[in-house]
Design a protein around this motif. Structure first.
Motif, PDB file in Angstrom:
ATOM      1  N   CYS A   1       0.413  -5.321   6.501  1.00 44.71           N
ATOM      2  CA  CYS A   1       0.261  -6.334   7.297  1.00 44.71           C
ATOM      3  C   CYS A   1       1.343  -5.956   8.440  1.00 44.71           C
ATOM      4  CB  CYS A   1       0.666  -7.851   6.568  1.00 44.71           C
ATOM      5  SG  CYS A   1       2.506  -8.157   6.108  1.00 44.71           S
ATOM      6  N   GLN A   2       2.326  -4.920   8.117  1.00 41.15           N
ATOM      7  CA  GLN A   2       3.060  -4.590   8.999  1.00 41.15           C
ATOM      8  C   GLN A   2       2.957  -3.455   9.773  1.00 41.15           C
ATOM      9  OE1 GLN A   2       6.223  -6.832   9.958  1.00 41.15           O
ATOM     10  NE2 GLN A   2       4.626  -7.912   8.845  1.00 41.15           N
ATOM     11  N   ILE A   3       1.930  -2.868   9.536  1.00 45.10           N
ATOM     12  CA  ILE A   3       1.216  -1.637  10.210  1.00 45.10           C
ATOM     13  C   ILE A   3       0.348  -1.634  11.318  1.00 45.10           C
ATOM     14  CG2 ILE A   3       0.298   0.897   9.983  1.00 45.10           C
ATOM     15  CD1 ILE A   3       1.538   0.485   7.016  1.00 45.10           C
ATOM     16  N   LYS A   4       0.301  -1.686  12.347  1.00 46.20           N
ATOM     17  CA  LYS A   4      -0.558  -1.749  13.538  1.00 46.20           C
ATOM     18  C   LYS A   4      -1.179  -0.606  13.719  1.00 46.20           C
ATOM     19  CE  LYS A   4       0.996  -5.919  14.127  1.00 46.20           C
ATOM     20  NZ  LYS A   4       0.359  -7.065  13.447  1.00 46.20           N
ATOM     21  N   ALA A   5      -2.645  -0.844  13.874  1.00 44.23           N
ATOM     22  CA  ALA A   5      -3.355   0.520  14.032  1.00 44.23           C
ATOM     23  C   ALA A   5      -3.316   1.011  15.613  1.00 44.23           C
ATOM     24  CB  ALA A   5      -4.877  -0.017  13.796  1.00 44.23           C
ATOM     25  N   SER A   6      -3.309   2.316  15.836  1.00 45.18           N
ATOM     26  CA  SER A   6      -3.285   2.893  17.091  1.00 45.18           C
ATOM     27  C   SER A   6      -3.968   4.159  16.914  1.00 45.18           C
ATOM     28  CB  SER A   6      -1.796   2.897  17.550  1.00 45.18           C
ATOM     29  OG  SER A   6      -1.130   3.942  16.704  1.00 45.18           O
ATOM     30  N   ALA A   7      -3.914   4.858  18.142  1.00 47.52           N
ATOM     31  CA  ALA A   7      -4.592   6.085  18.156  1.00 47.52           C
ATOM     32  C   ALA A   7      -3.630   6.991  17.325  1.00 47.52           C
ATOM     33  CB  ALA A   7      -4.804   6.698  19.330  1.00 47.52           C
ATOM     34  N   GLY A   8      -2.340   6.938  16.983  1.00 47.30           N
ATOM     35  CA  GLY A   8      -1.706   7.947  16.321  1.00 47.30           C
ATOM     36  C   GLY A   8      -2.059   7.650  14.965  1.00 47.30           C
ATOM     37  N   CYS A   9      -2.525   6.499  14.538  1.00 47.15           N
ATOM     38  CA  CYS A   9      -2.876   6.304  12.947  1.00 47.15           C
ATOM     39  C   CYS A   9      -4.266   7.060  12.554  1.00 47.15           C
ATOM     40  CB  CYS A   9      -3.002   4.821  12.708  1.00 47.15           C
ATOM     41  SG  CYS A   9      -1.494   4.161  13.065  1.00 47.15           S
ATOM     42  N   GLU A  10      -5.154   7.415  13.701  1.00 49.71           N
ATOM     43  CA  GLU A  10      -6.424   7.897  13.364  1.00 49.71           C
ATOM     44  C   GLU A  10      -6.267   9.162  12.125  1.00 49.71           C
ATOM     45  OE1 GLU A  10     -10.276   9.006  13.600  1.00 49.71           O
ATOM     46  OE2 GLU A  10      -9.446   7.476  14.843  1.00 49.71           O
ATOM     47  N   GLY A  11      -7.374   8.699  11.364  1.00 53.27           N
ATOM     48  CA  GLY A  11      -7.473  10.003  10.066  1.00 53.27           C
ATOM     49  C   GLY A  11      -6.356   9.433   9.068  1.00 53.27           C
ATOM     50  N   GLY A  12      -5.619   8.306   9.329  1.00 53.87           N
ATOM     51  CA  GLY A  12      -4.785   8.294   8.021  1.00 53.87           C
ATOM     52  C   GLY A  12      -5.495   7.525   6.694  1.00 53.87           C
ATOM     53  N   THR A  13      -4.689   7.666   5.647  1.00 52.36           N
ATOM     54  CA  THR A  13      -5.403   7.156   4.333  1.00 52.36           C
ATOM     55  C   THR A  13      -4.442   6.271   3.827  1.00 52.36           C
ATOM     56  OG1 THR A  13      -6.573   9.214   4.194  1.00 52.36           O
ATOM     57  CG2 THR A  13      -6.063   7.847   2.016  1.00 52.36           C
ATOM     58  N   VAL A  14      -4.620   5.141   3.216  1.00 51.17           N
ATOM     59  CA  VAL A  14      -3.944   4.321   2.511  1.00 51.17           C
ATOM     60  C   VAL A  14      -4.491   4.017   1.185  1.00 51.17           C
ATOM     61  CG1 VAL A  14      -3.353   1.627   2.608  1.00 51.17           C
ATOM     62  CG2 VAL A  14      -3.398   3.106   4.939  1.00 51.17           C
ATOM     63  N   ARG A  15      -3.724   4.323   0.165  1.00 55.71           N
ATOM     64  CA  ARG A  15      -4.038   4.040  -1.074  1.00 55.71           C
ATOM     65  C   ARG A  15      -3.558   2.690  -1.563  1.00 55.71           C
ATOM     66  NH1 ARG A  15      -6.055   7.278  -4.726  1.00 55.71           N
ATOM     67  NH2 ARG A  15      -5.832   8.806  -3.495  1.00 55.71           N
TER      68      ARG A  15
ATOM     69  N   CYS B   1       0.947  -1.103  -0.005  1.00 55.87           N
ATOM     70  CA  CYS B   1       0.029   0.062  -0.092  1.00 55.87           C
ATOM     71  C   CYS B   1       0.812   1.265   0.186  1.00 55.87           C
ATOM     72  CB  CYS B   1      -0.901  -0.086   1.294  1.00 55.87           C
ATOM     73  SG  CYS B   1       0.023   0.148   2.967  1.00 55.87           S
ATOM     74  N   TYR B   2       0.375   2.423  -0.236  1.00 58.04           N
ATOM     75  CA  TYR B   2       1.022   3.720   0.000  1.00 58.04           C
ATOM     76  C   TYR B   2       0.288   4.426   1.092  1.00 58.04           C
ATOM     77  CZ  TYR B   2       2.249   2.083  -4.877  1.00 58.04           C
ATOM     78  OH  TYR B   2       2.519   1.583  -6.136  1.00 58.04           O
ATOM     79  N   VAL B   3       1.142   4.864   2.011  1.00 66.34           N
ATOM     80  CA  VAL B   3       0.586   5.598   3.091  1.00 66.34           C
ATOM     81  C   VAL B   3       0.561   7.224   2.841  1.00 66.34           C
ATOM     82  CG1 VAL B   3       0.995   3.642   4.639  1.00 66.34           C
ATOM     83  CG2 VAL B   3       2.697   5.386   4.521  1.00 66.34           C
ATOM     84  N   ASP B   4      -0.320   7.880   3.605  1.00 62.91           N
ATOM     85  CA  ASP B   4      -0.339   9.245   3.285  1.00 62.91           C
ATOM     86  C   ASP B   4       0.740   9.824   4.193  1.00 62.91           C
ATOM     87  OD1 ASP B   4      -1.512   9.089   5.817  1.00 62.91           O
ATOM     88  OD2 ASP B   4      -3.189  10.202   5.195  1.00 62.91           O
ATOM     89  N   ASP B   5       1.004  11.061   4.183  1.00 65.02           N
ATOM     90  CA  ASP B   5       1.999  11.762   5.009  1.00 65.02           C
ATOM     91  C   ASP B   5       1.776  11.731   6.451  1.00 65.02           C
ATOM     92  OD1 ASP B   5       3.410  12.426   2.684  1.00 65.02           O
ATOM     93  OD2 ASP B   5       2.669  14.738   2.514  1.00 65.02           O
ATOM     94  N   ALA B   6       0.351  11.915   6.620  1.00 63.27           N
ATOM     95  CA  ALA B   6       0.064  11.810   8.150  1.00 63.27           C
ATOM     96  C   ALA B   6       0.641  10.446   8.788  1.00 63.27           C
ATOM     97  CB  ALA B   6      -1.431  11.851   8.518  1.00 63.27           C
ATOM     98  N   LEU B   7       0.031   9.384   8.088  1.00 61.43           N
ATOM     99  CA  LEU B   7       0.676   8.025   8.488  1.00 61.43           C
ATOM    100  C   LEU B   7       2.370   7.894   8.600  1.00 61.43           C
ATOM    101  CD1 LEU B   7      -1.981   5.655   7.133  1.00 61.43           C
ATOM    102  CD2 LEU B   7      -1.455   5.985   9.607  1.00 61.43           C
ATOM    103  N   MET B   8       2.555   8.506   7.360  1.00 57.94           N
ATOM    104  CA  MET B   8       4.390   8.421   7.393  1.00 57.94           C
ATOM    105  C   MET B   8       4.963   9.121   8.575  1.00 57.94           C
ATOM    106  SD  MET B   8       5.690   6.737   4.659  1.00 57.94           S
ATOM    107  CE  MET B   8       7.258   7.517   4.372  1.00 57.94           C
ATOM    108  N   ALA B   9       4.116  10.104   9.197  1.00 59.66           N
ATOM    109  CA  ALA B   9       4.777  10.948  10.215  1.00 59.66           C
ATOM    110  C   ALA B   9       4.798  10.246  11.670  1.00 59.66           C
ATOM    111  CB  ALA B   9       4.145  12.178  10.391  1.00 59.66           C
ATOM    112  N   VAL B  10       3.881   8.999  11.690  1.00 62.10           N
ATOM    113  CA  VAL B  10       3.763   8.433  12.950  1.00 62.10           C
ATOM    114  C   VAL B  10       4.277   7.262  13.062  1.00 62.10           C
ATOM    115  CG1 VAL B  10       1.910   9.900  13.627  1.00 62.10           C
ATOM    116  CG2 VAL B  10       1.335   7.865  12.682  1.00 62.10           C
ATOM    117  N   LEU B  11       4.349   6.355  11.681  1.00 57.23           N
ATOM    118  CA  LEU B  11       4.926   5.332  11.848  1.00 57.23           C
ATOM    119  C   LEU B  11       6.466   4.970  11.853  1.00 57.23           C
ATOM    120  CD1 LEU B  11       2.923   3.867   8.703  1.00 57.23           C
ATOM    121  CD2 LEU B  11       2.516   3.479  11.249  1.00 57.23           C
ATOM    122  N   PRO B  12       6.638   3.968  12.813  1.00 59.77           N
ATOM    123  CA  PRO B  12       8.116   3.580  12.828  1.00 59.77           C
ATOM    124  C   PRO B  12       8.567   3.237  11.427  1.00 59.77           C
ATOM    125  CG  PRO B  12       6.844   1.711  13.563  1.00 59.77           C
ATOM    126  CD  PRO B  12       5.945   2.837  13.333  1.00 59.77           C
TER     127      PRO B  12
END
Length: 107
Positions: free
Chosen positions: A87-101, A51-62
């Motif tokens: 499969c390697q990205i776990k949902a958490s409060a920090g992911c709230e509002g993220g977009t995955v293309r 998948c392609y993650v948006d900038d908001a997710l990129m900022a919070v993901l390890p």
């Protein structure tokens, strides 16, 4: 729980509430989102949940672990700087509002 918006290959937007600790792959497959195959069931062994993650997710993901980086070398669609395996990205409060293309193809 985090509300994640998945953008299917068709362009359809699908918002999903993904429970904390669930992978984004599991959130998508459990909710009928089109565009993730997940052949290996989430064990980081197939790259069919690319998948392609948006900038908001990129900022919070390890950063991706070495195993994920190895599998990203095998994706069927174009690999981009924001490519991840869902499969390697776990949902958490920090992911709230993220977009995955999701890419046009997984295989």
């Amino acid at each position: 729980m985090a509300r994640i918006t998945y953008i299917e290959p068709s362009g359809r937007s699908v918002p999903v509430d993904v429970p904390d600790g669930w992978s984004l792959m599991l959130g998508a497959t459990s909710n009928g989102v089109d565009g993730i195959v997940g052949e290996c069931g989430g064990s980081c062994a197939c790259a069919t949940c690319h998948c392609y993650v948006d900038d908001a997710l990129m900022a919070v993901l390890p950063a991706p672990a070495p195993g994920e980086l190895d599998m990203l070398a095998n994706v069927a669609a174009e690999r981009r700087p924001n490519s991840r395996l869902s499969c390697q990205i776990k949902a958490s409060a920090g992911c709230e509002g993220g977009t995955v293309r999701l890419p046009e193809t997984q295989e």
